[in-house]
Design a protein around this motif. Structure first.
Motif, short mmCIF file in Angstrom:
data_model
loop_
_atom_site.label_atom_id
_atom_site.label_comp_id
_atom_site.label_asym_id
_atom_site.label_seq_id
_atom_site.Cartn_x
_atom_site.Cartn_y
_atom_site.Cartn_z
N PRO A 81 0.82 -1.22 0.00
CA PRO A 81 0.00 0.00 0.00
C PRO A 81 0.85 1.26 0.00
N ALA A 82 0.27 2.37 -0.44
CA ALA A 82 0.95 3.66 -0.42
C ALA A 82 1.45 3.95 0.98
N GLY A 83 2.69 4.46 1.04
CA GLY A 83 3.30 4.76 2.33
C GLY A 83 4.23 3.68 2.83
N SER A 84 4.25 2.53 2.14
CA SER A 84 5.20 1.45 2.44
C SER A 84 5.23 1.07 3.92
N GLY A 85 4.07 1.05 4.54
CA GLY A 85 4.00 0.63 5.93
C GLY A 85 4.79 1.52 6.88
N GLY A 86 4.82 2.82 6.58
CA GLY A 86 5.54 3.75 7.45
C GLY A 86 7.03 3.78 7.22
N VAL A 111 12.02 8.64 -4.47
CA VAL A 111 12.36 9.40 -5.67
C VAL A 111 11.21 10.33 -6.05
N ALA A 112 9.98 9.80 -6.01
CA ALA A 112 8.82 10.61 -6.37
C ALA A 112 8.64 11.78 -5.40
N MET A 113 8.85 11.55 -4.12
CA MET A 113 8.68 12.63 -3.15
C MET A 113 9.77 13.69 -3.29
N GLN A 114 10.98 13.28 -3.67
CA GLN A 114 12.02 14.28 -3.92
C GLN A 114 11.62 15.17 -5.09
N LEU A 115 11.07 14.57 -6.14
CA LEU A 115 10.58 15.36 -7.27
C LEU A 115 9.39 16.23 -6.85
N ALA A 116 8.58 15.74 -5.92
CA ALA A 116 7.46 16.55 -5.44
C ALA A 116 7.95 17.79 -4.70
N LEU A 117 9.09 17.70 -4.02
CA LEU A 117 9.67 18.89 -3.38
C LEU A 117 10.12 19.89 -4.44
N LYS A 133 8.39 3.58 -17.60
CA LYS A 133 7.64 2.61 -18.39
C LYS A 133 6.78 1.70 -17.51
N HIS A 134 7.20 1.50 -16.25
CA HIS A 134 6.46 0.58 -15.38
C HIS A 134 5.28 1.30 -14.72
N SER A 135 4.18 0.59 -14.60
CA SER A 135 2.95 1.19 -14.08
C SER A 135 3.09 1.65 -12.63
N LEU A 136 3.94 1.00 -11.83
CA LEU A 136 4.11 1.43 -10.43
C LEU A 136 4.69 2.84 -10.37
N TRP A 137 5.73 3.09 -11.15
CA TRP A 137 6.31 4.43 -11.20
C TRP A 137 5.25 5.45 -11.64
N GLN A 138 4.51 5.11 -12.67
CA GLN A 138 3.52 6.04 -13.20
C GLN A 138 2.46 6.39 -12.14
N GLN A 139 1.95 5.37 -11.46
CA GLN A 139 0.90 5.62 -10.48
C GLN A 139 1.42 6.37 -9.26
N VAL A 140 2.60 6.01 -8.79
CA VAL A 140 3.18 6.71 -7.63
C VAL A 140 3.43 8.18 -7.97
N LEU A 141 3.97 8.46 -9.14
CA LEU A 141 4.21 9.85 -9.52
C LEU A 141 2.92 10.64 -9.57
N ALA A 142 1.87 10.08 -10.19
CA ALA A 142 0.60 10.79 -10.30
C ALA A 142 0.02 11.08 -8.93
N VAL A 146 0.73 11.72 -26.89
CA VAL A 146 0.55 11.10 -25.58
C VAL A 146 0.01 9.68 -25.78
N LYS A 147 0.68 8.69 -25.19
CA LYS A 147 0.23 7.30 -25.28
C LYS A 147 -0.99 7.06 -24.40
N HIS A 148 -0.87 7.46 -23.13
CA HIS A 148 -1.97 7.31 -22.20
C HIS A 148 -1.73 8.21 -21.00
N SER A 149 -2.76 8.40 -20.20
CA SER A 149 -2.65 9.25 -19.02
C SER A 149 -2.94 8.44 -17.76
N VAL A 150 -2.33 8.85 -16.65
CA VAL A 150 -2.51 8.18 -15.36
C VAL A 150 -3.01 9.22 -14.36
N SER A 151 -4.13 8.94 -13.73
CA SER A 151 -4.72 9.89 -12.77
C SER A 151 -4.35 9.51 -11.34
#
Length: 508
Positions: free
Chosen positions: A332-337, A380-386, A409-418, A461-466
């Motif tokens: 789950p999001a947050g990696s268990g704290g 990595v995603a949170m560093q980019l969010a800063l 390219k991987h769906s996990l990266w895409q979803q976490v970034l969004a 654009v190939k596809h979008s991730v919300s």
């Protein structure tokens, strides 16, 4: 130029290779070639290259493309270059040093001394370049303090593209884009900054002449024409830095559209019509053209973090990177704290400190390998969010993010970034990025397209991730904790830096 000349070669001089990619005005790639060169680390903190090898790679890559396309179709060359490089030349324009790249951190102590001070922040806000060891300004301070003999011998200080263009065309200039990431240029006046030059210990006469990125150099010297198979009359567009040009390559050229790229490292940039820096100095501001700029930040640690997790934490498990990510997607999001500070290669934006080191925070016995992988992606995603937070603090409205890079390219990266960004992510077809950007800039300069704004229409654009609403809530709660950890650990980073030479990685 022949009536049939409808192709521009974008020459992208990267950190470890030069790519030459030929495009038509509708964005179609018709040929590509690549030649590499080593990145040497002769001493701790140094990251240098042989300029002659880079020039040879440029000539070979261009020659390969010309052979494939035909010289009669080439309307011109246009250049992109890795940013923040520096080398010394003698009075005959012969290199006295190797090329110190953006990855060279020998000036860490010089940067830390100035960074965070009122004069340092004022310099950052005036020049658009953070006070960081990557900066040519800080490298020059290092040379002044640590290698005065080279300083006395140096007639000129240049970036690698300046020197390559001089060798290829006989013209000695530097573009506003690369000058704007040197720490030496007042980005509001487009003139060398007197205080920066004084700190560097150089004069304006020791730098190439400043020109717009769309400047056209009329022809090649005889040796370049012979080496590439091009006519001596071939026109050369000076071009820009690879980061700003990457925005063109993904079509992020209009206000509100940001480009997010994650390869080994990562970056987030948005195009604007006038230069600006946030009050805290968290972002850079570099030129594409005189009336088009990019504001954003680069991070050192992108895909390299997951590679480390795969090689060192999951070593011997015989799982590929996609398989590791597939398994981590069940967490789950947050990696268990569990939070990972992904500073394996120190860090750049938005703190711009060479002291940062990586860490897992909140680790318990209950955490699994999948949690470690998930936390690395989230870090990595949170560093980019800063970085995104700093961009918005600079007054930018960002409502669309276009993402590229092998990691995404991987769906996990895409979803976490969004979800971390709380913004829709548009995934693009694979593009050459800076090479396409250089070609488009060249096409505008040569009159083959009306404006670089066409970039937005030729990068589908190939596809979008919300964002996932429940994940957004989790990440919005974790992001301030993630941000505060850097400040909390800064004294520890400083102490570890002072002990680094006393704590070897291996036993003799």
């Amino acid at each position: 130029m022949s009536a049939a000349a409808d192709v521009v070669i974008g020459v992208d001089m990267g950190t470890t290779a030069t790519k030459a990619v030929a495009y038509t005005p509708d964005g179609q790639q018709v040929a590509a070639a690549q030649h590499g060169y080593p990145l040497e680390e002769p001493e701790p903190g140094w990251a240098v290259q042989d300029p002659e090898l880079i020039l040879a790679a440029v000539l070979h890559a261009v020659a390969d493309v010309v052979t494939e396309v035909g010289a009669d179709r080439i309307a011109g060359l246009s250049f992109s270059s890795a940013m923040h490089s520096l080398m010394a030349l003698d009075a005959d324009l012969t290199p006295l040093t190797g090329v110190a790249t953006w990855a060279d951190t020998r000036a860490t102590l010089q940067a830390e001394r100035l960074r965070g001070s009122a004069p340092g922040l004022a310099l950052h806000q005036r020049t658009g370049t953070p006070i960081h060891p990557m900066s040519p300004l800080m490298k020059l301070v290092w040379y002044r303090e640590q290698d005065p003999e080279t300083c006395r011998a140096a007639a000129f200080w240049v970036g690698i593209k300046d020197w390559v263009l001089q060798r290829m065309t006989g013209v000695f200039v530097t573009d506003h884009s690369l000058a704007s990431c040197s720490g030496l240029l007042d980005i509001y006046r487009l003139e060398w900054d007197p205080e920066a030059l004084q700190r560097a210990g150089i004069t304006p006469e020791q730098l190439p002449r400043l020109v717009p990125t769309t400047t056209v150099l009329e022809g090649l010297v005889a040796s370049t024409a012979s080496a590439t198979g091009l006519p001596a009359s071939t026109r050369v567009v000076v071009g820009a830095g690879d980061g700003p040009l990457a925005n063109l390559g993904v079509g992020a050229v209009r206000p509100g559209v940001a480009a997010c790229s994650i390869g080994t490292s990562g970056a987030l940039r948005v195009a604007v019509e006038a230069p600006a820096v946030d009050p805290q100095g968290g972002v850079f501001c570099y030129a594409i053209t005189e009336n088009r700029w990019v504001i954003g930040g680069a991070i050192n640690n992108g895909g390299v973090v997951l590679n480390w997790v795969r090689d060192e934490i999951a070593a011997g498990r015989e799982l590929s990177t996609p398989e590791l990510l597939d398994a981590a997607a069940s967490v789950p999001a947050g990696s268990g704290g569990l939070i990972m500070l992904p500073y394996l290669l120190s860090e750049r934006a938005p703190h711009w400190s060479g002291l940062a080191r990586g860490a897992y925070i909140g680790l318990t016995r209950a955490h699994t390998r999948e949690h470690l992988v998930s936390a690395a992606v989230e870090g990595v995603a949170m560093q980019l969010a800063l970085v995104l937070k700093s961009m918005r603090a600079a007054g930018l409205d960002i409502d669309e993010i276009r993402a590229t890079g092998g990691v995404t390219k991987h769906s996990l990266w895409q979803q976490v970034l969004a979800s971390v960004f709380n913004t829709r992510i548009d995934m693009l077809e694979e593009q050459e990025g800076s090479g396409l950007g250089a070609a488009l800039l060249g096409m505008e300069a040569l009159g083959l397209i009306e404006s670089i704004d066409v970039a937005a229409d030729i990068t589908p654009v190939k596809h979008s991730v919300s964002p996932q609403p429940e994940d957004v809530e989790t990440y919005q709660a974790l992001l301030p904790i993630f941000d505060n950890l850097y400040t909390a650990l800064l004294p520890t980073y400083t102490q570890l830096r002072s002990q680094a030479e006393l704590l070897p990685m291996t036993r003799d």
